[in-house]
Design a protein around this motif. Structure first.
Motif, short mmCIF file in Angstrom:
data_model
loop_
_atom_site.label_atom_id
_atom_site.label_comp_id
_atom_site.label_asym_id
_atom_site.label_seq_id
_atom_site.Cartn_x
_atom_site.Cartn_y
_atom_site.Cartn_z
N CYS A 112 23.54 1.52 21.84
CA CYS A 112 24.90 1.59 21.29
C CYS A 112 25.00 0.92 19.92
CB CYS A 112 25.89 0.95 22.26
SG CYS A 112 26.05 1.87 23.83
N ALA A 113 24.09 0.00 19.63
CA ALA A 113 24.12 -0.71 18.35
C ALA A 113 23.19 -0.10 17.31
CB ALA A 113 23.75 -2.18 18.57
N SER A 114 22.44 0.93 17.68
CA SER A 114 21.38 1.44 16.80
C SER A 114 21.91 2.19 15.59
CB SER A 114 20.45 2.35 17.59
OG SER A 114 21.11 3.56 17.94
N GLY A 115 23.10 2.78 15.72
CA GLY A 115 23.65 3.55 14.62
C GLY A 115 23.08 4.95 14.49
N GLY A 116 22.24 5.35 15.44
CA GLY A 116 21.67 6.69 15.41
C GLY A 116 22.53 7.68 16.17
N ILE A 117 21.92 8.80 16.58
CA ILE A 117 22.59 9.79 17.41
C ILE A 117 22.49 9.33 18.86
CG2 ILE A 117 22.56 12.20 18.17
CD1 ILE A 117 21.09 12.84 15.52
N ALA A 118 23.60 9.33 19.57
CA ALA A 118 23.58 8.91 20.98
C ALA A 118 24.71 9.60 21.72
CB ALA A 118 23.72 7.39 21.09
N ASN A 119 24.35 10.32 22.78
CA ASN A 119 25.31 11.06 23.58
C ASN A 119 25.10 10.78 25.05
OD1 ASN A 119 26.65 12.77 21.47
ND2 ASN A 119 24.56 13.49 21.20
N VAL A 120 26.13 11.09 25.83
CA VAL A 120 26.07 10.97 27.28
C VAL A 120 26.59 12.26 27.90
CG1 VAL A 120 27.17 9.85 29.28
CG2 VAL A 120 26.20 8.45 27.43
N ALA A 121 25.95 12.71 28.97
CA ALA A 121 26.44 13.85 29.73
C ALA A 121 27.10 13.34 31.00
CB ALA A 121 25.30 14.80 30.07
N LEU A 122 28.31 13.82 31.24
CA LEU A 122 29.06 13.48 32.44
C LEU A 122 29.14 14.71 33.34
CD1 LEU A 122 32.15 11.79 30.72
CD2 LEU A 122 30.02 10.68 31.42
N PRO A 144 28.67 9.51 34.69
CA PRO A 144 27.56 9.44 33.73
C PRO A 144 26.24 9.82 34.41
CG PRO A 144 28.89 7.43 33.67
CD PRO A 144 29.30 8.18 34.89
N VAL A 145 25.51 10.73 33.79
CA VAL A 145 24.26 11.21 34.38
C VAL A 145 23.08 11.05 33.44
CG1 VAL A 145 23.04 13.21 35.33
CG2 VAL A 145 25.47 12.86 35.86
N ALA A 146 23.24 11.39 32.16
CA ALA A 146 22.11 11.34 31.23
C ALA A 146 22.57 10.82 29.88
CB ALA A 146 21.48 12.73 31.07
N ALA A 147 21.68 10.08 29.24
CA ALA A 147 21.90 9.61 27.86
C ALA A 147 20.74 10.09 27.02
CB ALA A 147 21.99 8.08 27.83
N TRP A 148 21.03 10.52 25.81
CA TRP A 148 19.98 11.00 24.91
C TRP A 148 20.41 10.84 23.46
CZ3 TRP A 148 23.62 14.05 27.03
CH2 TRP A 148 24.25 14.98 26.21
N GLY A 149 19.43 10.90 22.58
CA GLY A 149 19.76 10.80 21.17
C GLY A 149 18.51 10.64 20.33
N LEU A 169 22.14 18.40 37.52
CA LEU A 169 23.51 18.85 37.28
C LEU A 169 23.83 19.01 35.80
CD1 LEU A 169 25.39 16.61 39.90
CD2 LEU A 169 24.64 18.99 40.15
N VAL A 170 23.07 18.35 34.94
CA VAL A 170 23.38 18.38 33.50
C VAL A 170 22.21 18.88 32.65
CG1 VAL A 170 25.00 16.47 33.80
CG2 VAL A 170 22.66 15.99 33.04
N ALA A 171 21.08 19.17 33.26
CA ALA A 171 19.86 19.48 32.51
C ALA A 171 20.05 20.61 31.50
CB ALA A 171 18.72 19.84 33.47
N LEU A 172 20.74 21.66 31.89
CA LEU A 172 20.87 22.81 31.01
C LEU A 172 21.78 22.50 29.82
CD1 LEU A 172 21.17 25.61 33.71
CD2 LEU A 172 19.13 24.66 32.63
N THR A 173 22.85 21.78 30.07
CA THR A 173 23.76 21.41 28.99
C THR A 173 23.07 20.48 27.99
OG1 THR A 173 25.77 21.73 30.27
CG2 THR A 173 25.89 20.20 28.42
N VAL A 174 22.34 19.49 28.50
CA VAL A 174 21.64 18.56 27.61
C VAL A 174 20.59 19.30 26.79
CG1 VAL A 174 20.15 16.53 27.51
CG2 VAL A 174 22.06 16.58 29.11
#
Length: 221
Positions: free
Chosen positions: A44-54, A59-64, A85-90
């Motif tokens: 959360c402090a990195s300043g890069g790209i960071a998303n979460v899939a709900l 909350p199920v997956a975090a990526w960035g 449940l979220v693999a395809l969307t991510v």
């Protein structure tokens, strides 16, 4: 219903505390403290790209991705056992949103290091267009062997895309590869409905871009 939302500490730390076994074995030993809370704080402090899939608000997956050197990015992802449940969307978000935005920003290289034995992660990275470049031993205090998967601008310029997975494989092989990314079940805690994201979509629908990849992905919706 699957929502993609910007990463917030509460969501990321929940996922980090409930990671898939192989995700935890791969990621936590490479952090200074080995604590999920510090992993989430760093993201959360990195300043890069960071998303979460709900999934239905959970909350199920975090990526960035984080730029670690000029125009050189490190890509990351971890999830709970509810990943199917979220693999395809991510997957679609990374291929259709995150990667293009990195390319447009001038990125020349992105890579992701993954532990030997985490075969599902390796197949998924290949679906995302990454190639395994090398393997190194003693990667961290646990002395695991890790593999480097990468995307490069030079490769993009040579091939025109990162769809190498579909070029050398049959449709049956591609279906097998994609199916392997959506296995496993588990449960986790709920999340208040008023904290859900606003850009939700049904997991069974991934758009109509028309490529062979999207056609195969939709078969697993």
């Amino acid at each position: 219903m699957v929502d993609v939302v910007p990463a917030r500490y509460g969501d990321v730390v929940y996922i980090a505390r409930n990671m898939r076994e192989l995700d935890a074995e791969e990621i936590l030993p490479l952090t200074w403290s080995g604590k999920p809370e510090d992993l989430a704080m760093g993201i959360c402090a990195s300043g890069g790209i960071a998303n979460v899939a709900l999934s239905s608000g959970r909350p199920v997956a975090a990526w960035g991705a984080t730029m670690v050197r000029p125009q050189f990015w490190t890509v990351w992802m971890f999830s709970t056992d509810r990943w199917p449940l979220v693999a395809l969307t991510v997957t679609r978000n990374i291929r259709k949103v995150m990667m293009p935005s990195m390319i447009e920003s001038g990125a020349v290289r992105a890579d992701c290091w993954s532990m030997e034995g985490h075969d599902t992660a390796h197949r998924w990275l290949e679906v995302l267009g990454a190639l395994r470049e090398c393997s190194v031993e003693d990667y961290g205090a646990t002395r695991k062997t890790f593999h480097c998967y990468s995307w490069t601008r030079s490769r993009l310029e040579r091939d025109g895309d990162f769809n190498h997975v579909r070029r050398p494989t049959s449709t049956k092989d591609a279906q097998t590869t994609l199916a392997a990314t959506v296995t496993g079940t588990a449960t986790d805690q709920g999340r208040p409905s008023d904290q859900r994201g606003s850009n939700g979509e049904e997991e069974a629908y991934l758009g109509s871009e028309g490529s062979e990849f999207d056609h195969l992905v939709r078969q697993f919706g």
